[in-house]
Design a protein around this motif. Structure first.
Motif, PDB file in Angstrom:
ATOM      1  N   LEU A  52       7.596  43.401 -42.968  1.00 24.21           N
ATOM      2  CA  LEU A  52       7.914  44.682 -43.770  1.00 24.21           C
ATOM      3  C   LEU A  52       8.740  45.074 -42.744  1.00 24.21           C
ATOM      4  CD1 LEU A  52       7.249  47.030 -45.379  1.00 24.21           C
ATOM      5  CD2 LEU A  52       6.182  48.087 -44.024  1.00 24.21           C
ATOM      6  N   GLN A  53       8.594  45.139 -41.483  1.00 22.18           N
ATOM      7  CA  GLN A  53       9.360  45.599 -40.436  1.00 22.18           C
ATOM      8  C   GLN A  53      11.031  44.528 -40.493  1.00 22.18           C
ATOM      9  OE1 GLN A  53       8.823  45.814 -36.522  1.00 22.18           O
ATOM     10  NE2 GLN A  53      10.367  45.161 -35.803  1.00 22.18           N
ATOM     11  N   ASN A  54      10.688  43.566 -40.517  1.00 17.64           N
ATOM     12  CA  ASN A  54      12.538  42.988 -41.034  1.00 17.64           C
ATOM     13  C   ASN A  54      13.022  43.194 -42.131  1.00 17.64           C
ATOM     14  OD1 ASN A  54      11.541  40.311 -39.294  1.00 17.64           O
ATOM     15  ND2 ASN A  54      11.505  41.446 -38.107  1.00 17.64           N
ATOM     16  N   THR A  55      12.593  43.272 -43.343  1.00 18.17           N
ATOM     17  CA  THR A  55      12.847  43.749 -44.802  1.00 18.17           C
ATOM     18  C   THR A  55      13.695  44.976 -44.544  1.00 18.17           C
ATOM     19  OG1 THR A  55      11.128  41.911 -45.785  1.00 18.17           O
ATOM     20  CG2 THR A  55      12.056  44.235 -47.315  1.00 18.17           C
ATOM     21  N   MET A  56      12.940  46.062 -44.302  1.00 18.32           N
ATOM     22  CA  MET A  56      13.396  47.433 -43.987  1.00 18.32           C
ATOM     23  C   MET A  56      14.971  47.085 -42.725  1.00 18.32           C
ATOM     24  SD  MET A  56      10.477  49.753 -43.537  1.00 18.32           S
ATOM     25  CE  MET A  56       9.664  49.363 -42.188  1.00 18.32           C
ATOM     26  N   GLU A  57      14.715  46.606 -42.072  1.00 19.63           N
ATOM     27  CA  GLU A  57      15.708  45.892 -41.382  1.00 19.63           C
ATOM     28  C   GLU A  57      16.976  45.687 -41.649  1.00 19.63           C
ATOM     29  OE1 GLU A  57      13.291  45.736 -36.771  1.00 19.63           O
ATOM     30  OE2 GLU A  57      14.339  44.029 -38.063  1.00 19.63           O
ATOM     31  N   GLY A  58      16.853  44.752 -42.587  1.00 16.21           N
ATOM     32  CA  GLY A  58      17.762  43.862 -43.896  1.00 16.21           C
ATOM     33  C   GLY A  58      18.105  44.436 -44.282  1.00 16.21           C
ATOM     34  N   PHE A  59      17.578  45.626 -44.588  1.00 18.91           N
ATOM     35  CA  PHE A  59      17.966  46.747 -46.258  1.00 18.91           C
ATOM     36  C   PHE A  59      18.731  47.835 -45.525  1.00 18.91           C
ATOM     37  CE2 PHE A  59      17.567  49.952 -49.653  1.00 18.91           C
ATOM     38  CZ  PHE A  59      17.469  48.853 -50.637  1.00 18.91           C
ATOM     39  N   PHE A  60      18.933  47.763 -44.390  1.00 19.18           N
ATOM     40  CA  PHE A  60      20.260  49.260 -43.854  1.00 19.18           C
ATOM     41  C   PHE A  60      20.761  49.015 -42.507  1.00 19.18           C
ATOM     42  CE2 PHE A  60      15.316  51.340 -45.264  1.00 19.18           C
ATOM     43  CZ  PHE A  60      16.671  51.628 -46.699  1.00 19.18           C
ATOM     44  N   ALA A  61      20.387  47.792 -41.862  1.00 19.01           N
ATOM     45  CA  ALA A  61      21.150  47.251 -40.662  1.00 19.01           C
ATOM     46  C   ALA A  61      22.573  46.711 -41.308  1.00 19.01           C
ATOM     47  CB  ALA A  61      20.841  45.949 -40.382  1.00 19.01           C
ATOM     48  N   ASP A  62      23.576  46.904 -40.753  1.00 18.95           N
ATOM     49  CA  ASP A  62      25.316  46.927 -41.185  1.00 18.95           C
ATOM     50  C   ASP A  62      25.571  44.897 -41.505  1.00 18.95           C
ATOM     51  OD1 ASP A  62      28.041  45.692 -40.616  1.00 18.95           O
ATOM     52  OD2 ASP A  62      27.968  47.890 -39.858  1.00 18.95           O
ATOM     53  N   PRO A  63      25.692  44.923 -42.433  1.00 16.17           N
ATOM     54  CA  PRO A  63      25.910  44.198 -43.512  1.00 16.17           C
ATOM     55  C   PRO A  63      26.906  42.702 -43.037  1.00 16.17           C
ATOM     56  CG  PRO A  63      26.610  45.848 -44.439  1.00 16.17           C
ATOM     57  CD  PRO A  63      25.974  46.038 -43.241  1.00 16.17           C
ATOM     58  N   ILE A  64      27.144  43.315 -41.657  1.00 19.90           N
ATOM     59  CA  ILE A  64      27.671  41.932 -41.189  1.00 19.90           C
ATOM     60  C   ILE A  64      26.660  41.307 -40.526  1.00 19.90           C
ATOM     61  CG2 ILE A  64      27.665  42.978 -38.533  1.00 19.90           C
ATOM     62  CD1 ILE A  64      30.212  41.655 -37.534  1.00 19.90           C
ATOM     63  N   TYR A  65      25.532  41.406 -40.207  1.00 22.49           N
ATOM     64  CA  TYR A  65      24.196  40.341 -40.507  1.00 22.49           C
ATOM     65  C   TYR A  65      23.645  40.027 -40.867  1.00 22.49           C
ATOM     66  CZ  TYR A  65      24.136  43.402 -35.811  1.00 22.49           C
ATOM     67  OH  TYR A  65      25.047  44.351 -34.896  1.00 22.49           O
ATOM     68  N   GLY A  66      24.187  39.813 -42.692  1.00 16.20           N
ATOM     69  CA  GLY A  66      23.421  39.011 -43.593  1.00 16.20           C
ATOM     70  C   GLY A  66      22.770  40.320 -44.373  1.00 16.20           C
ATOM     71  N   GLY A  67      22.497  41.584 -44.354  1.00 20.31           N
ATOM     72  CA  GLY A  67      21.594  41.821 -45.519  1.00 20.31           C
ATOM     73  C   GLY A  67      22.245  44.194 -45.666  1.00 20.31           C
ATOM     74  N   ASN A  68      21.714  44.114 -46.956  1.00 16.53           N
ATOM     75  CA  ASN A  68      22.519  45.484 -46.783  1.00 16.53           C
ATOM     76  C   ASN A  68      23.762  45.071 -47.914  1.00 16.53           C
ATOM     77  OD1 ASN A  68      23.449  48.324 -47.547  1.00 16.53           O
ATOM     78  ND2 ASN A  68      23.554  48.555 -45.255  1.00 16.53           N
ATOM     79  N   LYS A  69      23.915  44.083 -48.894  1.00 13.59           N
ATOM     80  CA  LYS A  69      24.792  43.664 -49.373  1.00 13.59           C
ATOM     81  C   LYS A  69      25.642  45.316 -49.787  1.00 13.59           C
ATOM     82  CE  LYS A  69      26.227  40.725 -53.486  1.00 13.59           C
ATOM     83  NZ  LYS A  69      25.469  40.086 -54.623  1.00 13.59           N
TER      84      LYS A  69
END
Length: 249
Positions: free
Chosen positions: A186-203
């Motif tokens: 859950l923590q990593n999923t939330m991080e992926g949704f709101f982190a800078d897109p440079i890290y692969g998430g938050n498309k």
């Protein structure tokens, strides 16, 4: 102190004198750097983000990746406000984080003794995140096969997927670390949704657009007094915006 009084150095006195020595030495070093005309630090000395090329999984096997994509899509399902966790790239974010220093815990102290921690202290065990994901995903897959006639998690109906995740969250499965693994997911999923897109998430900065977050902009001086007003500019990633093109002259 008289001649007849023996000298007994105290621990407090030693630490005090050592601290003063280090302080004077550091001041002297800073003064030397100031007088020499050089800065005591170097620009960009911190480690910058290192984007990984897309189109592949770095840590997850294909089966693990399919499972994680299905999980993040239940943790953050798509709705009329935003895309879901899978489309936002949360699984890609997790995979790339596991491929770096986070996955191996190389920047953390991971030696013993290992003692039970408080709920506010987080994970206190010896395993790095990669090992926790390997064991947790294997336990989840085994649980699903046993409960749903050999099926894979990604093939379950959404309601059944939610039940499995709920059982892991509540620790109602045979895997002792189920609740801790669910919290990690859950923590990593939330991080992926709101982190800078440079890290692969938050498309397409979907998470930032959902919140109205302006991103990594350099200057906000024109807007600091605009209280309770939406920020008028689109969000900006560390790497810029997808539509920006660098041309040659």
């Amino acid at each position: 102190m008289t001649r007849s009084t023996p000298f007994r150095p105290s621990r407090r006195g030693f630490l005090s004198s050592t601290g003063m020595t280090l302080l004077v030495a550091s001041i002297a070093g800073a003064k030397a750097a100031e007088h020499s005309g050089t800065l005591p630090w170097k620009p960009f000395a911190a480690l910058p983000p290192q984007p990984l090329p897309g189109g592949r999984w770095y840590v997850f096997t294909p089966d693990e990746a399919r499972m994680v994509e299905a999980i993040v899509d239940r943790l953050i399902p798509a709705d009329d406000l935003s895309i879901g966790g899978k489309e936002a790239g949360c699984a890609t974010f997790i995979d790339r984080q596991l491929a770096g220093s986070y996955g191996s815990s190389e920047r953390l102290y991971t030696q013993g003794p290992f003692l039970p921690g408080l709920p506010t202290q987080g994970y206190q065990g010896a395993e790095a995140p990669v090992a926790r994901y390997r064991a947790g995903l294997a336990a989840l897959a085994q649980h699903v096969r046993a409960q749903f006639a050999g099926k894979a998690f990604a093939d379950l109906a959404p309601t059944d997927q939610d039940k499995v995740l709920g059982d892991f969250d509540a620790g109602k499965v045979a895997y002792p670390a189920a609740a801790g693994f669910f919290n990690l997911l859950l923590q990593n999923t939330m991080e992926g949704f709101f982190a800078d897109p440079i890290y692969g998430g938050n498309k397409d900065m979907a998470g930032w657009k959902l919140l109205g977050f302006p991103g990594a902009r350099y200057d906000y001086r024109d807007y600091v007094t605009a209280h309770n007003q939406p920020f008028p500019l689109p969000p900006l990633s560390i790497a810029g915006r997808p539509e920006w093109k660098v041309g040659s002259k």
